[in-house]
Design a protein around this motif. Structure first.
Motif, PDB file in Angstrom:
ATOM      1  N   ALA A 341       6.881  10.376   5.202  1.00  0.00           N
ATOM      2  CA  ALA A 341       7.895  10.814   4.239  1.00  0.00           C
ATOM      3  C   ALA A 341       9.276  10.763   4.877  1.00  0.00           C
ATOM      4  O   ALA A 341       9.464  11.138   6.033  1.00  0.00           O
ATOM      5  N   ALA A 342      10.252  10.324   4.112  1.00  0.00           N
ATOM      6  CA  ALA A 342      11.599  10.110   4.654  1.00  0.00           C
ATOM      7  C   ALA A 342      12.216  11.386   5.190  1.00  0.00           C
ATOM      8  O   ALA A 342      12.919  11.367   6.205  1.00  0.00           O
ATOM      9  N   THR A 343      11.957  12.513   4.538  1.00  0.00           N
ATOM     10  CA  THR A 343      12.604  13.763   4.929  1.00  0.00           C
ATOM     11  C   THR A 343      11.787  14.582   5.911  1.00  0.00           C
ATOM     12  O   THR A 343      12.263  15.603   6.413  1.00  0.00           O
ATOM     13  N   ASN A 344      10.554  14.170   6.187  1.00  0.00           N
ATOM     14  CA  ASN A 344       9.709  14.877   7.147  1.00  0.00           C
ATOM     15  C   ASN A 344      10.187  14.613   8.561  1.00  0.00           C
ATOM     16  O   ASN A 344      10.519  13.480   8.909  1.00  0.00           O
ATOM     17  N   LEU A 345      10.193  15.626   9.406  1.00  0.00           N
ATOM     18  CA  LEU A 345      10.414  15.427  10.828  1.00  0.00           C
ATOM     19  C   LEU A 345       9.068  15.114  11.472  1.00  0.00           C
ATOM     20  O   LEU A 345       8.255  16.009  11.699  1.00  0.00           O
ATOM     21  N   ALA A 346       8.816  13.833  11.733  1.00  0.00           N
ATOM     22  CA  ALA A 346       7.584  13.411  12.392  1.00  0.00           C
ATOM     23  C   ALA A 346       7.793  13.497  13.901  1.00  0.00           C
ATOM     24  O   ALA A 346       8.766  12.950  14.425  1.00  0.00           O
ATOM     25  N   VAL A 347       6.856  14.158  14.604  1.00  0.00           N
ATOM     26  CA  VAL A 347       7.044  14.455  16.021  1.00  0.00           C
ATOM     27  C   VAL A 347       5.988  13.751  16.863  1.00  0.00           C
ATOM     28  O   VAL A 347       4.791  13.937  16.658  1.00  0.00           O
ATOM     29  N   GLY A 348       6.456  12.937  17.804  1.00  0.00           N
ATOM     30  CA  GLY A 348       5.581  12.278  18.762  1.00  0.00           C
ATOM     31  C   GLY A 348       5.473  13.078  20.045  1.00  0.00           C
ATOM     32  O   GLY A 348       6.122  14.104  20.227  1.00  0.00           O
ATOM     33  N   ALA A 349       4.644  12.586  20.976  1.00  0.00           N
ATOM     34  CA  ALA A 349       4.323  13.332  22.192  1.00  0.00           C
ATOM     35  C   ALA A 349       4.808  12.619  23.445  1.00  0.00           C
ATOM     36  O   ALA A 349       4.645  11.404  23.593  1.00  0.00           O
ATOM     37  N   VAL A 350       5.395  13.402  24.357  1.00  0.00           N
ATOM     38  CA  VAL A 350       5.731  12.933  25.696  1.00  0.00           C
ATOM     39  C   VAL A 350       5.012  13.814  26.713  1.00  0.00           C
ATOM     40  O   VAL A 350       4.532  14.904  26.390  1.00  0.00           O
ATOM     41  N   ASN A 351       4.950  13.324  27.966  1.00  0.00           N
ATOM     42  CA  ASN A 351       4.383  14.147  29.031  1.00  0.00           C
ATOM     43  C   ASN A 351       5.472  14.998  29.672  1.00  0.00           C
ATOM     44  O   ASN A 351       6.625  15.001  29.220  1.00  0.00           O
ATOM     45  N   ASP A 367       8.364   0.297   5.196  1.00  0.00           N
ATOM     46  CA  ASP A 367       9.657  -0.111   4.639  1.00  0.00           C
ATOM     47  C   ASP A 367      10.762  -0.123   5.689  1.00  0.00           C
ATOM     48  O   ASP A 367      11.941  -0.209   5.352  1.00  0.00           O
ATOM     49  N   GLY A 368      10.388  -0.033   6.976  1.00  0.00           N
ATOM     50  CA  GLY A 368      11.331  -0.302   8.045  1.00  0.00           C
ATOM     51  C   GLY A 368      12.109   0.873   8.587  1.00  0.00           C
ATOM     52  O   GLY A 368      13.035   0.675   9.379  1.00  0.00           O
ATOM     53  N   ARG A 369      11.747   2.116   8.225  1.00  0.00           N
ATOM     54  CA  ARG A 369      12.474   3.274   8.729  1.00  0.00           C
ATOM     55  C   ARG A 369      11.998   3.683  10.123  1.00  0.00           C
ATOM     56  O   ARG A 369      10.833   3.530  10.458  1.00  0.00           O
ATOM     57  N   ILE A 370      12.904   4.270  10.904  1.00  0.00           N
ATOM     58  CA  ILE A 370      12.570   4.768  12.240  1.00  0.00           C
ATOM     59  C   ILE A 370      11.562   5.913  12.113  1.00  0.00           C
ATOM     60  O   ILE A 370      11.761   6.862  11.363  1.00  0.00           O
ATOM     61  N   LYS A 371      10.485   5.822  12.832  1.00  0.00           N
ATOM     62  CA  LYS A 371       9.511   6.899  13.007  1.00  0.00           C
ATOM     63  C   LYS A 371       8.868   6.705  14.376  1.00  0.00           C
ATOM     64  O   LYS A 371       8.695   5.546  14.795  1.00  0.00           O
ATOM     65  N   PRO A 372       8.479   7.744  15.079  1.00  0.00           N
ATOM     66  CA  PRO A 372       8.679   9.138  14.724  1.00  0.00           C
ATOM     67  C   PRO A 372      10.157   9.506  14.720  1.00  0.00           C
ATOM     68  O   PRO A 372      11.001   8.692  15.105  1.00  0.00           O
ATOM     69  N   ASP A 373      10.466  10.739  14.305  1.00  0.00           N
ATOM     70  CA  ASP A 373      11.855  11.178  14.299  1.00  0.00           C
ATOM     71  C   ASP A 373      12.253  11.734  15.659  1.00  0.00           C
ATOM     72  O   ASP A 373      13.318  11.402  16.182  1.00  0.00           O
ATOM     73  N   LEU A 374      11.414  12.595  16.230  1.00  0.00           N
ATOM     74  CA  LEU A 374      11.731  13.292  17.464  1.00  0.00           C
ATOM     75  C   LEU A 374      10.488  13.386  18.337  1.00  0.00           C
ATOM     76  O   LEU A 374       9.374  13.105  17.883  1.00  0.00           O
ATOM     77  N   MET A 375      10.677  13.830  19.583  1.00  0.00           N
ATOM     78  CA  MET A 375       9.573  13.945  20.535  1.00  0.00           C
ATOM     79  C   MET A 375       9.583  15.329  21.168  1.00  0.00           C
ATOM     80  O   MET A 375      10.629  15.976  21.319  1.00  0.00           O
ATOM     81  N   ALA A 376       8.387  15.773  21.566  1.00  0.00           N
ATOM     82  CA  ALA A 376       8.229  17.018  22.312  1.00  0.00           C
ATOM     83  C   ALA A 376       7.001  16.866  23.189  1.00  0.00           C
ATOM     84  O   ALA A 376       6.243  15.896  23.071  1.00  0.00           O
ATOM     85  N   MET A 377       6.773  17.838  24.054  1.00  0.00           N
ATOM     86  CA  MET A 377       5.658  17.756  24.994  1.00  0.00           C
ATOM     87  C   MET A 377       4.331  17.834  24.247  1.00  0.00           C
ATOM     88  O   MET A 377       4.110  18.717  23.425  1.00  0.00           O
ATOM     89  N   GLY A 378       3.425  16.882  24.562  1.00  0.00           N
ATOM     90  CA  GLY A 378       2.145  16.834  23.860  1.00  0.00           C
ATOM     91  C   GLY A 378       0.959  16.578  24.765  1.00  0.00           C
ATOM     92  O   GLY A 378      -0.103  16.175  24.296  1.00  0.00           O
ATOM     93  N   ILE A 379       1.106  16.795  26.060  1.00  0.00           N
ATOM     94  CA  ILE A 379      -0.010  16.649  26.981  1.00  0.00           C
ATOM     95  C   ILE A 379       0.108  17.751  28.026  1.00  0.00           C
ATOM     96  O   ILE A 379       1.203  18.138  28.426  1.00  0.00           O
ATOM     97  N   ASN A 380      -1.062  18.319  28.410  1.00  0.00           N
ATOM     98  CA  ASN A 380      -1.082  19.503  29.272  1.00  0.00           C
ATOM     99  C   ASN A 380      -0.258  20.638  28.671  1.00  0.00           C
ATOM    100  O   ASN A 380       0.473  21.353  29.370  1.00  0.00           O
ATOM    101  N   VAL A 381      -0.384  20.789  27.365  1.00  0.00           N
ATOM    102  CA  VAL A 381       0.323  21.843  26.631  1.00  0.00           C
ATOM    103  C   VAL A 381      -0.469  23.146  26.756  1.00  0.00           C
ATOM    104  O   VAL A 381      -1.694  23.166  26.630  1.00  0.00           O
TER     105      VAL A 381
END
Length: 538
Positions: A341-351, A367-381
């Motif tokens: 969804a265009a207005t959803n903040l989709a969050v990917g994972a970094v170490n 349709d060519g939009r940037i995703k994910p929107d942002l990143m946060a820690m997603g391993i050894n959480v």
């Protein structure tokens, strides 16, 4: 004996697939005006206040679905209503294809959309299930290794700890978490602080239609711990003083599009209760019946029932934060539903070194939009489990709530800002904002920077108009500080109802003599940019 058992299983499988799922869309809402005239019959005062603060008008989407229509559909031969949506004015039904098709004869049915894509006009040929493909883990491949590591890195990476030091911890904001279950939240020590401070406002199990959210699969428990959990020197969530609603929308025993409809129901309930932030650590792409599954071509933010509802939630003033998914290393590496969804903040994972994990799903949308929107820690959480122990987990399931909690604490520092302003500030603080890509999106946000930018906005922003007098008795005037080609003013009462709306010119007098004394919210739109404020009518 074994062959016989397999034969029985096959028959059950074929029988289950003979039943189709579909959305039945209604043409109208006969009681709409009555509800709009009496908004407290459909929304809480807090939900109305959210709209007033952000200058959002009530509309027919806010009106409940017409229950007599639902009853007639439910009474039809061979039809079971599984869920309903007021925003999309539709019900999710299950039945044979012929019984579902027969519903088109009802005068109030405007259209039918099958979950089985091949049954829709222009629908694609249903894919054949790949028997060698392992079932996708809907909970983003959670990996738990019990230990007592610190949660400092996951919080400090976003500088959410800096927000906490400024005493912005989510107080005054309400979060809804939609997940598979929350066992242990009502009993275990990591959630005692939430319980003792009455920060858990309630919950609901949409799958079993029950009021008890403290059951089901433990995934939601761990997700909540990343936002509201607290164990001194072990775990601190990113929004420990926010209030929470806990909603079960995920059926752990199956994968079916009805879970999207449960999710939409929960989203609508969250709106009506006045929720500000919604976190979802679930994503949909493949279903048990392959004819229902999505393809990459479907990921345009408009195809799925859930993604369309997510955009409506944004239009009501909420922020939806969704885990991007853990399919980055698979044959289908892209984000799923409703992350598209265009207005959803989709969050990917970094170490911990701020490097994207291989499993974190990527963009772009179809349709060519940037995703994910942002990143946060997603391993050894660091998470808390349903048994109260502290564990280590991996997945975008946890990157999402870590970031959602930080957004919540940030918004609590600037409660008068709109959801769009908050998202703009958060994205602008991210380390790849000027050069986004489809692995990292805009990158890892810096909430200290976002805070300082927001403070700068507040201190130095030059208004493009002056509204006076305020308080006012008979009339008000709006004077433009810059050349403006198009301007409109709207006034809303405390119930969010529009009491005045008109195009205006510079220094034009606006008559308000017919309005009752009280506090009104104004929204002034100048060349497609809007600002809101309070007007006192004497």
């Amino acid at each position: 004996m074994k062959k016989k058992l397999l034969f029985i299983v096959l028959l059950l499988s074929l029988k289950s697939f003979s039943q189709e799922d579909a959305w039945i869309y209604f043409s109208d809402k006969p009681s709409a005006q009555s509800y709009i005239d009496n908004p407290l019959n459909m929304l809480s005062q807090r939900a109305i206040n959210r709209r007033i603060t952000q200058g959002i008008s009530l509309n027919v989407q806010d009106v409940p679905i017409h229950q007599p229509y639902v009853n007639q559909v439910d009474a039809a031969t061979g039809i079971t209503v599984k869920a309903k949506s007021k925003w999309l004015n539709a019900v999710h039904v299950r039945g044979t294809q012929s019984n579902i098709a027969a519903l088109s004869s009802l005068g109030f049915v405007s259209s039918i959309r099958y979950a089985n894509h091949s049954l829709n006009p222009g629908g694609r040929i249903a894919p054949v299930a790949n028997r060698n493909t392992q079932k996708v883990n809907k909970f983003m491949d959670t990996q738990v290794n019990y230990n007592y590591g610190s949660s400092a890195t996951q919080v400090q990476m976003l500088k959410a700890d800096w927000l906490h030091q400024q005493n912005y911890t989510g107080e005054g904001k309400i979060v809804a978490i939609m997940d598979a279950g929350f066992p242990g939240v009502n009993t275990e020590a990591p959630f005692r602080r939430l319980r003792d401070n009455n920060l858990i406002l309630g919950g609901y199990d949409f799958v079993h239609r029950a009021n008890n959210p403290y059951t089901g699969f433990h995934h939601g428990t761990q997700v909540l711990s990343n936002m509201g959990g607290f164990v001194d020197n072990q775990l601190v969530g990113t929004s420990p003083d926010a209030k929470y609603y806990l909603f079960i929308t995920e059926d752990i025993d199956s994968e079916n599009p009805v879970e999207e409809s449960y999710w939409v129901e929960a989203l609508e309930m969250a709106d009506s209760l006045g929720v500000d932030i919604v976190n979802t650590s679930l994503g949909y792409f493949e279903y048990d019946n392959p004819a229902y599954s999505y393809t990459y071509n479907d990921l345009n933010g408009q195809k799925s029932f859930a993604s369309r509802a997510a955009d409506i939630a944004f239009s009501k003033g909420m922020i939806c934060v969704t885990s991007a998914g853990n399919s980055g290393n698979s044959a289908n590496p892209h984000i799923g539903v409703p992350a598209d969804a265009a207005t959803n903040l989709a969050v990917g994972a970094v170490n911990s070194e701020e490097v994207k994990t291989g499993f974190s799903s990527i963009g772009p949308t179809f349709d060519g939009r940037i995703k994910p929107d942002l990143m946060a820690m997603g391993i050894n959480v660091t998470v808390a489990t349903e048994n109260g122990t502290i564990a280590s987990a991996a997945g975008t399931s946890f990157a999402g709530p870590i970031l959602a909690g930080a957004v919540t604490s940030f918004w609590s520092a600037f409660p008068s800002k709109s959801n769009a302003e908050i998202i703009r500030l958060v994205k602008a603080s991210a380390d790849r904002y000027t050069n986004p890509n489809n692995n990292y999106g805009y990158g890892i946000p810096d909430f200290k920077l976002a805070f300082n930018n927001a403070l700068s906005d507040s201190q130095f922003y030059e208004k493009e108009f002056i509204l006076y007098p305020n308080p006012a008795k008979n009339q008000i005037i709006v004077s433009f500080t810059h050349l403006v080609s198009d301007c409109e003013i709207s006034l809303y009462n405390i119930l969010g109802q529009t009491v005045l709306k008109k195009k205006i010119k510079d220094n034009q007098s606006i008559d308000i003599d017919n309005l009752n004394a009280g506090i009104y919210t104004y929204k002034i739109t100048l060349d497609h940019k809007s600002e809101t404020g309070k007007l006192i009518k004497k």
